[in-house]
Design a protein around this motif. Sequence first.
Motif, PDB file in Angstrom:
ATOM      1  N   ASP A   1       0.835  -1.212   0.000  1.00  0.00           N
ATOM      2  CA  ASP A   1       0.000   0.000   0.000  1.00  0.00           C
ATOM      3  C   ASP A   1       0.866   1.258   0.000  1.00  0.00           C
ATOM      4  O   ASP A   1       0.540   2.256  -0.656  1.00  0.00           O
ATOM      5  CB  ASP A   1      -0.909   0.007   1.223  1.00  0.00           C
ATOM      6  N   ALA A   2       1.983   1.201   0.756  1.00  0.00           N
ATOM      7  CA  ALA A   2       2.869   2.366   0.843  1.00  0.00           C
ATOM      8  C   ALA A   2       3.514   2.676  -0.506  1.00  0.00           C
ATOM      9  O   ALA A   2       3.744   3.849  -0.839  1.00  0.00           O
ATOM     10  CB  ALA A   2       3.938   2.127   1.901  1.00  0.00           C
ATOM     11  N   SER A   3       3.822   1.637  -1.288  1.00  0.00           N
ATOM     12  CA  SER A   3       4.429   1.879  -2.605  1.00  0.00           C
ATOM     13  C   SER A   3       3.466   2.646  -3.509  1.00  0.00           C
ATOM     14  O   SER A   3       3.862   3.605  -4.192  1.00  0.00           O
ATOM     15  CB  SER A   3       4.838   0.555  -3.247  1.00  0.00           C
ATOM     16  N   LEU A   4       2.200   2.233  -3.524  1.00  0.00           N
ATOM     17  CA  LEU A   4       1.207   2.954  -4.334  1.00  0.00           C
ATOM     18  C   LEU A   4       0.951   4.339  -3.756  1.00  0.00           C
ATOM     19  O   LEU A   4       0.765   5.310  -4.508  1.00  0.00           O
ATOM     20  CB  LEU A   4      -0.090   2.151  -4.387  1.00  0.00           C
ATOM     21  N   ARG A   5       0.987   4.446  -2.452  1.00  0.00           N
ATOM     22  CA  ARG A   5       0.772   5.748  -1.810  1.00  0.00           C
ATOM     23  C   ARG A   5       1.854   6.736  -2.216  1.00  0.00           C
ATOM     24  O   ARG A   5       1.555   7.908  -2.495  1.00  0.00           O
ATOM     25  CB  ARG A   5       0.751   5.571  -0.291  1.00  0.00           C
ATOM     26  N   SER A   6       3.100   6.285  -2.253  1.00  0.00           N
ATOM     27  CA  SER A   6       4.188   7.193  -2.635  1.00  0.00           C
ATOM     28  C   SER A   6       4.029   7.648  -4.080  1.00  0.00           C
ATOM     29  O   SER A   6       4.340   8.808  -4.421  1.00  0.00           O
ATOM     30  CB  SER A   6       5.536   6.507  -2.424  1.00  0.00           C
ATOM     31  N   VAL A   7       3.544   6.755  -4.962  1.00  0.00           N
ATOM     32  CA  VAL A   7       3.327   7.123  -6.361  1.00  0.00           C
ATOM     33  C   VAL A   7       2.220   8.170  -6.468  1.00  0.00           C
ATOM     34  O   VAL A   7       2.355   9.184  -7.184  1.00  0.00           O
ATOM     35  CB  VAL A   7       2.979   5.868  -7.182  1.00  0.00           C
ATOM     36  N   ILE A   8       1.106   7.952  -5.778  1.00  0.00           N
ATOM     37  CA  ILE A   8      -0.012   8.907  -5.823  1.00  0.00           C
ATOM     38  C   ILE A   8       0.422  10.260  -5.268  1.00  0.00           C
ATOM     39  O   ILE A   8       0.101  11.322  -5.830  1.00  0.00           O
ATOM     40  CB  ILE A   8      -1.209   8.351  -5.037  1.00  0.00           C
ATOM     41  N   ARG A   9       1.144  10.237  -4.155  1.00  0.00           N
ATOM     42  CA  ARG A   9       1.619  11.495  -3.563  1.00  0.00           C
ATOM     43  C   ARG A   9       2.513  12.247  -4.536  1.00  0.00           C
ATOM     44  O   ARG A   9       2.395  13.478  -4.684  1.00  0.00           O
ATOM     45  CB  ARG A   9       2.372  11.190  -2.267  1.00  0.00           C
ATOM     46  N   THR A  10       3.410  11.532  -5.225  1.00  0.00           N
ATOM     47  CA  THR A  10       4.308  12.189  -6.177  1.00  0.00           C
ATOM     48  C   THR A  10       3.524  12.854  -7.297  1.00  0.00           C
ATOM     49  O   THR A  10       3.802  13.998  -7.690  1.00  0.00           O
ATOM     50  CB  THR A  10       5.293  11.163  -6.757  1.00  0.00           C
ATOM     51  N   ILE A  11       2.519  12.142  -7.835  1.00  0.00           N
ATOM     52  CA  ILE A  11       1.723  12.693  -8.939  1.00  0.00           C
ATOM     53  C   ILE A  11       1.020  13.980  -8.502  1.00  0.00           C
ATOM     54  O   ILE A  11       1.013  14.987  -9.237  1.00  0.00           O
ATOM     55  CB  ILE A  11       0.703  11.640  -9.411  1.00  0.00           C
ATOM     56  N   ILE A  12       0.434  13.979  -7.310  1.00  0.00           N
ATOM     57  CA  ILE A  12      -0.294  15.158  -6.828  1.00  0.00           C
ATOM     58  C   ILE A  12       0.661  16.315  -6.558  1.00  0.00           C
ATOM     59  O   ILE A  12       0.383  17.472  -6.928  1.00  0.00           O
ATOM     60  CB  ILE A  12      -1.102  14.798  -5.567  1.00  0.00           C
ATOM     61  N   GLU A  13       1.795  16.033  -5.906  1.00  0.00           N
ATOM     62  CA  GLU A  13       2.731  17.115  -5.569  1.00  0.00           C
ATOM     63  C   GLU A  13       3.352  17.723  -6.821  1.00  0.00           C
ATOM     64  O   GLU A  13       3.566  18.943  -6.877  1.00  0.00           O
ATOM     65  CB  GLU A  13       3.822  16.577  -4.637  1.00  0.00           C
ATOM     66  N   ILE A  14       3.641  16.913  -7.832  1.00  0.00           N
ATOM     67  CA  ILE A  14       4.210  17.453  -9.072  1.00  0.00           C
ATOM     68  C   ILE A  14       3.168  18.291  -9.813  1.00  0.00           C
ATOM     69  O   ILE A  14       3.490  19.336 -10.402  1.00  0.00           O
ATOM     70  CB  ILE A  14       4.736  16.299  -9.946  1.00  0.00           C
ATOM     71  N   SER A  15       1.921  17.880  -9.763  1.00  0.00           N
ATOM     72  CA  SER A  15       0.878  18.627 -10.483  1.00  0.00           C
ATOM     73  C   SER A  15       0.642  20.012  -9.885  1.00  0.00           C
ATOM     74  O   SER A  15       0.179  20.913 -10.588  1.00  0.00           O
ATOM     75  CB  SER A  15      -0.429  17.835 -10.489  1.00  0.00           C
TER      76      SER A  15
END
Length: 657
Positions: free
Chosen positions: A422-436
């Motif tokens: 779950d943490a691996s997917l969470r880090s990906v989602i967080r990265t997408i939102i922060e970059i946007s």
Amino acid sequence: RTAFFCFVILAVFYIFEIIWIVGNTDLLQALGFDQKHSNLGWRIIQWVIRVTSFCFVALRFGARHYLLIREMEERDRSVFSQEMEQMEGRLALGSILGTRLQYLIYRDVVIAMGMLLVLQPCISTATQPNRFGGIKSDLESLVGLHHSALQDPAGAAIYQNALNGFVESKHRHKGSEGMEVLMIRVSGEIAYGADQEKEHPLEHVRIRYQADTEGQTHTIEVLFNDLDGLRLDAIGHVVSLMIFSILVGAFTKNLLTSLRNDIVEPMEDLIDLVSQLAFQPMRPIVSKLMQKEKSGGKFRSLGRSDYEVVHVGLQRVGSLLQMGFGEAGARIVRDLMQSGNLNYNNLPGHVTKGIFGFCDIRNFTDLTEVLQSDVSKVVNSVAVYVHEAVVDNHGAPNKNIGDAFLMAWKPKEGLRLETQADASLRSVIRTIIEISRSEALEFWANHAEIQKRMPGFRIKLGFGLHYGWAIECAIGSKRKLEASYLSPHVNMSSRLESATKMFGVEILISKECYNHFSDQVQGHCRLIDIVTLKGSEKPMSLYTYDVPALSKFGGPLEDYVGVSDKDMSNEDFFGLVRPALTEEFRSTFDEAVTKYLGGNRGVEADWIKAKELIDRCLQLKPGDGPCENLHSVITSQAASDGSVPHDWIGYRKLTEK
């Protein structure tokens, strides 16, 4: 030269003291001294000479070392204040630790010896009074009266009274001065008491005095019992020994304490830092002394600037090791440092299981052509978001490959695989939102030339997540060495990332990784296809996670939604960023995929119905990437009547990387 000069002064002083004790009257008179000077005066002279000599040594020594250390500290400060940008200059100055240590020892030695020199005369005067002071004049009087008694019998009574008075005076002081007259012999005849030649006890003191009177030589000899005096001397020696022992003990303790604080503790701290690098390369470099100082403790060291230079150097080396090798290299660095050599060829690889993630910056070629050298600023800005999100969620960045990044989530003690997945997917989602929502990246994306070439361009990333085994090892030569993972599963994450462009999604997740998600996270993902990726013959189910957009891009998320809080639970996080898909869309899409795949070997596939459902999904969510991809596949590969092709086996083969 200073020390030699002072030693000469003290040597001359002690020579005169010995002459005084021996009582060489002729020599003293020849040198201009009178033996009749009081003992107190001589003690004062002793004290003045000693204090003067000590002060001379201390002042010369202290001034010299004070100026030397001030000069070296100023040089240290001027160099260190520049954040060690000119390290060569600092090394050329050399370490002042040796000079400071020498100063430390010399300082304590001078203080201790000076205290001994100053206190010794005072202690001697207080504990060893002159019990025989004035006896010479008494004996001279007795000799004169004895001579008169020999010349005139009438003087015999006077002589006897004087003799008795002398004895009584000594008896009267017994206990205070510690003397008792045992015998008086005048000109060979015993005038009082009895001689004790045979016993010679240690407490007996014999004094002889010889004088010439009117051409005749008379000798008087007095035998004293000085037992109390000896006891007083013994007490004085014990007191002196105790005082000197206390001084030496205090000096030793002070010296050892100084050495401990100034030398040993900083060295132990540096050794501990090196041990941290050797045994726990990924552990944050922490100094116990610096922590003690930050917590309000006192950290004092004569070699503090030297310590800080070494400490900062070790911290930077450790940080570079951690940045350069990452978590994958922690074991390699530890093994190499513990083995004592750098023969990495003899180190076997280590097989590990984990989740591997691969991401890539979209349209990077166009960015590079437009931004030229400034493109590195874009890459580094993206790397900050990627790496921080991965580290905060139990993972570790592994490799930076131009515009791409490899991440790994290996098993960790006390952490369940489900939580880590779950943490691996969470880090990906967080990265997408922060970059946007990054203003810095938005600045580069709005570059006029970039918008002219790609209107409406925003910096985006594609991610691939896969679970499997890999060999963690050192790759390279003595010219260049790096820690990485060798495995087809690592390559699989790269293939997944590449396939995101085909499916029009930001995230592609393999079935192997999806199986380890929690039920909540699995419920948010959707199956979009089953394929065989290039380099693999095994069919793989592909899932995606539809990350909701920010409100400024027409999405449901607040622009400054708090996705960076690493203390937030996974349940709360995924509840906050759940996909913005309606129930109708989800159910329709899931049915369309089921009709498209057709179950086992594709025998139940109904592409005509699948196409109708996909068209309905595109009406509900225009521009959906997976829907458009499936629509394209069905349109291009279906039979002439729109039905399932005869060679359909429930999955398709992707030929592109």
